[in-house]
Design a protein around this motif. Structure first.
Motif, PDB file in Angstrom:
ATOM      1  N   GLU A 290      14.106  11.992   8.526  1.00  0.00           N
ATOM      2  CA  GLU A 290      13.313  12.685   9.546  1.00  0.00           C
ATOM      3  C   GLU A 290      12.148  11.801   9.992  1.00  0.00           C
ATOM      4  O   GLU A 290      11.817  10.826   9.308  1.00  0.00           O
ATOM      5  N   THR A 291      11.521  12.198  11.078  1.00  0.00           N
ATOM      6  CA  THR A 291      10.386  11.437  11.564  1.00  0.00           C
ATOM      7  C   THR A 291       9.280  11.358  10.495  1.00  0.00           C
ATOM      8  O   THR A 291       9.047  12.330   9.776  1.00  0.00           O
ATOM      9  N   GLY A 292       8.681  10.190  10.370  1.00  0.00           N
ATOM     10  CA  GLY A 292       7.555  10.030   9.438  1.00  0.00           C
ATOM     11  C   GLY A 292       7.929   9.927   7.975  1.00  0.00           C
ATOM     12  O   GLY A 292       7.077  10.040   7.098  1.00  0.00           O
ATOM     13  N   THR A 293       9.203   9.697   7.664  1.00  0.00           N
ATOM     14  CA  THR A 293       9.603   9.625   6.244  1.00  0.00           C
ATOM     15  C   THR A 293       9.484   8.210   5.675  1.00  0.00           C
ATOM     16  O   THR A 293       9.720   7.989   4.496  1.00  0.00           O
ATOM     17  N   GLY A 294       9.192   7.226   6.534  1.00  0.00           N
ATOM     18  CA  GLY A 294       8.993   5.868   6.034  1.00  0.00           C
ATOM     19  C   GLY A 294      10.145   4.927   6.343  1.00  0.00           C
ATOM     20  O   GLY A 294      10.339   3.925   5.642  1.00  0.00           O
ATOM     21  N   LYS A 295      10.886   5.182   7.422  1.00  0.00           N
ATOM     22  CA  LYS A 295      12.046   4.342   7.745  1.00  0.00           C
ATOM     23  C   LYS A 295      11.617   2.916   8.094  1.00  0.00           C
ATOM     24  O   LYS A 295      12.208   1.942   7.668  1.00  0.00           O
ATOM     25  N   GLU A 296      10.555   2.859   8.899  1.00  0.00           N
ATOM     26  CA  GLU A 296      10.078   1.533   9.308  1.00  0.00           C
ATOM     27  C   GLU A 296       9.627   0.722   8.087  1.00  0.00           C
ATOM     28  O   GLU A 296       9.898  -0.468   7.971  1.00  0.00           O
ATOM     29  N   HIS A 297       8.961   1.393   7.164  1.00  0.00           N
ATOM     30  CA  HIS A 297       8.500   0.678   5.979  1.00  0.00           C
ATOM     31  C   HIS A 297       9.659   0.154   5.145  1.00  0.00           C
ATOM     32  O   HIS A 297       9.630  -0.966   4.645  1.00  0.00           O
TER      33      HIS A 297
ATOM     34  N   ILE B  66       5.416  12.167   5.849  1.00  0.00           N
ATOM     35  CA  ILE B  66       4.299  11.397   5.273  1.00  0.00           C
ATOM     36  C   ILE B  66       3.234  11.108   6.321  1.00  0.00           C
ATOM     37  O   ILE B  66       2.039  11.150   6.041  1.00  0.00           O
ATOM     38  N   ARG B  67       3.692  10.837   7.558  1.00  0.00           N
ATOM     39  CA  ARG B  67       2.704  10.529   8.599  1.00  0.00           C
ATOM     40  C   ARG B  67       1.725  11.687   8.756  1.00  0.00           C
ATOM     41  O   ARG B  67       0.523  11.500   8.892  1.00  0.00           O
ATOM     42  N   GLU B  68       2.267  12.908   8.721  1.00  0.00           N
ATOM     43  CA  GLU B  68       1.415  14.085   8.908  1.00  0.00           C
ATOM     44  C   GLU B  68       0.455  14.249   7.719  1.00  0.00           C
ATOM     45  O   GLU B  68      -0.735  14.517   7.906  1.00  0.00           O
ATOM     46  N   LEU B  69       0.970  14.039   6.521  1.00  0.00           N
ATOM     47  CA  LEU B  69       0.109  14.153   5.337  1.00  0.00           C
ATOM     48  C   LEU B  69      -1.009  13.105   5.399  1.00  0.00           C
ATOM     49  O   LEU B  69      -2.190  13.399   5.149  1.00  0.00           O
ATOM     50  N   GLU B  70      -0.635  11.908   5.788  1.00  0.00           N
ATOM     51  CA  GLU B  70      -1.618  10.822   5.886  1.00  0.00           C
ATOM     52  C   GLU B  70      -2.710  11.190   6.900  1.00  0.00           C
ATOM     53  O   GLU B  70      -3.902  11.047   6.622  1.00  0.00           O
ATOM     54  N   ASN B  71      -2.279  11.708   8.061  1.00  0.00           N
ATOM     55  CA  ASN B  71      -3.257  12.080   9.095  1.00  0.00           C
ATOM     56  C   ASN B  71      -4.175  13.195   8.622  1.00  0.00           C
ATOM     57  O   ASN B  71      -5.377  13.204   8.926  1.00  0.00           O
TER      58      ASN B  71
ATOM     59  N   LEU C 164      15.896  -1.807  14.791  1.00  0.00           N
ATOM     60  CA  LEU C 164      16.118  -0.968  15.963  1.00  0.00           C
ATOM     61  C   LEU C 164      15.887   0.491  15.577  1.00  0.00           C
ATOM     62  O   LEU C 164      16.739   1.130  14.951  1.00  0.00           O
ATOM     63  N   ASP C 165      14.701   0.990  15.931  1.00  0.00           N
ATOM     64  CA  ASP C 165      14.359   2.372  15.567  1.00  0.00           C
ATOM     65  C   ASP C 165      14.909   3.312  16.639  1.00  0.00           C
ATOM     66  O   ASP C 165      15.042   2.929  17.802  1.00  0.00           O
ATOM     67  N   GLU C 166      15.175   4.534  16.254  1.00  0.00           N
ATOM     68  CA  GLU C 166      15.692   5.574  17.164  1.00  0.00           C
ATOM     69  C   GLU C 166      16.960   5.108  17.871  1.00  0.00           C
ATOM     70  O   GLU C 166      17.114   5.271  19.073  1.00  0.00           O
TER      71      GLU C 166
ATOM     72  N   ASP D  54       0.809  -1.203   0.000  1.00  0.00           N
ATOM     73  CA  ASP D  54       0.000   0.000   0.000  1.00  0.00           C
ATOM     74  C   ASP D  54       0.845   1.255   0.000  1.00  0.00           C
ATOM     75  O   ASP D  54       0.464   2.261   0.572  1.00  0.00           O
ATOM     76  N   TYR D  55       1.993   1.181  -0.599  1.00  0.00           N
ATOM     77  CA  TYR D  55       2.900   2.324  -0.540  1.00  0.00           C
ATOM     78  C   TYR D  55       3.122   2.910  -1.910  1.00  0.00           C
ATOM     79  O   TYR D  55       3.112   2.207  -2.911  1.00  0.00           O
ATOM     80  N   LEU D  56       3.336   4.213  -1.926  1.00  0.00           N
ATOM     81  CA  LEU D  56       3.640   4.872  -3.184  1.00  0.00           C
ATOM     82  C   LEU D  56       5.134   5.182  -3.206  1.00  0.00           C
ATOM     83  O   LEU D  56       5.635   5.903  -2.335  1.00  0.00           O
ATOM     84  N   ILE D  57       5.809   4.596  -4.161  1.00  0.00           N
ATOM     85  CA  ILE D  57       7.244   4.835  -4.255  1.00  0.00           C
ATOM     86  C   ILE D  57       7.458   5.852  -5.374  1.00  0.00           C
ATOM     87  O   ILE D  57       7.463   5.508  -6.554  1.00  0.00           O
TER      88      ILE D  57
END
Ligand SMILES: Nc1ncnc2c1ncn2[C@@H]1O[C@H](COP(=O)(O)OP(=O)(O)OP(=O)(O)O)[C@@H](O)[C@H]1O
Length: 483
Positions: free
Chosen positions: A208-215, A397-402, A277-279, A178-181
């Motif tokens: 930065e936060t919310g840029t999709g690192k976890e994904h 991205i997280r902010e845009l999504e919200n 391992l995040d953060e 479900d991701y847009l690359i």
């Protein structure tokens, strides 16, 4: 090329310390190596370093007696030769590396688990493999050993082919689940794909936060040979030292008050798989030292226990500048270098440019219609869209999504400029790099989110109300504007 691959037979290839000429490997060279135009190479595998000498001894003998046969010894570190998952994970990449060639797997030498691993790889990877067995002379009709090709079907939809296609760069990354690359992150995903194909490479993702690192971390795991094994993410900044140590490494019964039973940590649970391992930039010097040990020794020590081997791929991420942290003596250089073997950098939403922001807006409008089960698609007026495209998105991205979710929830008809939250409308210029501007923008964002409720806003930001009030005064913000 035609390649023969096999394990050395630890017991049968040797007799009283000498190479056994009736052993399976010597026998194969003696009778079958030159059959059907012969092999170009024999990849001879040995598990663990104690077999170093044995494999050299066998190689020397074979090269002396059969000078035209090419032997390539390969020592593979296997902690547990009867662990199918481990053996399979170790031999799979070797076979995939040879995917362009015909590979004959000499099936008999090795432990029964090694044989099962050959069988699984042969039947599931879809490579050009054959399983070869030898019937000893005492069981054959003409008193000569006999070579047999085992009749085992291979998969029609081979994973190996999929991996090979990726290797050849034929895969496009337009949509991953479900991701847009978008264009600017395509190179990052292409590199991630190459990293995924090389097992055990440690990766450090910065963004930065919310840029999709976890994904991105998940993408690497899903595209690696560990994809069937566990993937476990952990946010390191959410725990103090004691808790983080016990979460990561586990603990033994009685190690501390409340430790009523042995408990496996994340590294143990993810054995064979991947830990994210995040953060990582937030961990203490003590935990940095402990992680360095995991990376160097490939072993963990549960709290109150003794060291245990683990086989885990580590992907770390940070939104902090780790080089700067190292320069400030807050992060160990040696750990940084260990983690930074294959670095990946995700750009902020603003760096991706307005065109990509617009694509992301459209993407989330489509996606959220489905996930929020809305009957109609969100429509944006020209002005509303322009406000959204021009906003700075400190939360990426997280902010845009919200934001898109919020518009779906609160707007019935077409979204006009009036429906766009104030902090977006007021921040439609280039993102300021001043910390004060970002703090001000964030306070506005949170106050808007909680409709001017200062105590909830302060709670959400992790500060006390008085601090919020004094910051609002400093930035000329008044509560009434958010009611
Ligand atoms: N390329 C993308 N396409 C669609 N959604 C995305 C994309 N990248 C990230 N997202 C979404 O953005 C949100 C944040 O992503 P993610 O958690 O991976 O970011 P992060 O960088 O790990 O954040 P943090 O630094 O806060 O841990 C998630 O909801 C994710 O689904």
């Amino acid at each position: 090329m035609k390649i023969l691959i096999s394990w050395i037979a630890y017991n049968n290839d040797f007799d009283a310390g000498e190479v056994n000429e009736s052993g399976p490997t010597y026998n194969f060279h003696n009778y079958f190596y030159e059959e059907e135009e012969g092999y170009d190479k024999h990849l001879l595998l040995a598990a663990e370093s104690s077999e170093n000498l044995r494999i050299t001894q066998l190689q020397n003998k074979l090269e002396r007696d059969f000078p035209q046969h090419q032997i390539e010894p390969k020592i593979i570190k296997i902690n547990d030769p009867i662990d199918l998952r481990e053996v399979k994970t170790k031999v799979e990449p070797i076979l995939l590396d040879l995917s362009e060639h015909q590979i004959d797997i000499f099936f008999s030498p090795g432990t029964s688990i090694m044989q099962v691993a050959w069988y699984v790889c042969h039947s599931s990877l879809g490579l050009n493999t054959r399983l070869i067995q030898v019937r000893p002379s005492r069981y054959s009709e003409n008193d000569e050993p006999e070579r047999l090709i085992m009749d085992v079907d291979t998969s029609d939809i081979p994973k190996g082919i999929i991996l090979k296609q990726k290797h050849l760069g034929s895969k496009t990354y337009e949509h991953v689940e479900d991701y847009l690359i978008t264009e600017s992150i395509k190179p990052v995903y292409e590199n991630a794909s190459k990293i995924a194909e090389t097992d055990n490479i440690t990766t450090l993702i910065h963004g930065e936060t919310g840029t999709g690192k976890e994904h991105l971390a998940r993408f690497i795991h899903d595209n690696s040979i560990r994809s069937e094994e566990p993937y476990i993410p952990i946010n390191c900044s959410a725990f103090n030292d004691n808790l983080l140590e016990s979460r990561l490494f586990g603990h033994k019964k009685g190690a501390f008050t409340g430790a009523n039973e042995d408990k496996d940590g994340i590294f143990k649970k993810a054995d064979g798989g991947t830990v994210f391992l995040d953060e990582i930039g937030d961990i203490s010097p003590y935990m940095q030292q402990a992680l360095l040990r995991v990376l160097e020794e490939k072993e963990i020590t549960p709290v109150g226990g003794t060291p245990e081997k683990v086989d885990v791929r580590i992907i770390a991420a940070s939104n902090k500048n780790l080089v700067q942290l190292c320069k400030d003596d807050e992060f160990r250089w040696d750990l940084f270098y260990r983690l930074n073997v294959a670095p990946l950098e995700l750009p902020s939403l603003q760096e991706r440019g307005k065109e990509e922001i617009e694509k992301m807006i459209n993407f989330f409008i489509d996606q959220k219609k489905e996930t929020l089960k809305k009957s109609t698609k969100l429509e944006l007026s020209k002005e509303a869209k322009s406000k959204l495209v021009n906003y700075g998105y400190p939360g990426n991205i997280r902010e845009l999504e919200n934001l898109i979710e919020r518009l779906y929830v609160f707007t019935e008809d077409e979204v006009t400029e009036n429906d766009i939250p104030r902090f977006v409308k007021e921040n439609d210029n280039e993102k300021s790099l001043l910390l004060d501007d970002i703090e001000k923008g964030h306070i506005k964002y949170v106050m808007d989110l909680y409709n001017g409720n200062q105590s909830r806003s302060a709670d959400a930001m992790g500060i006390v109300v008085n601090t919020l009030k004094s910051k609002m005064e400093k930035y000329g913000l008044v509560r009434e504007d958010f009611l």
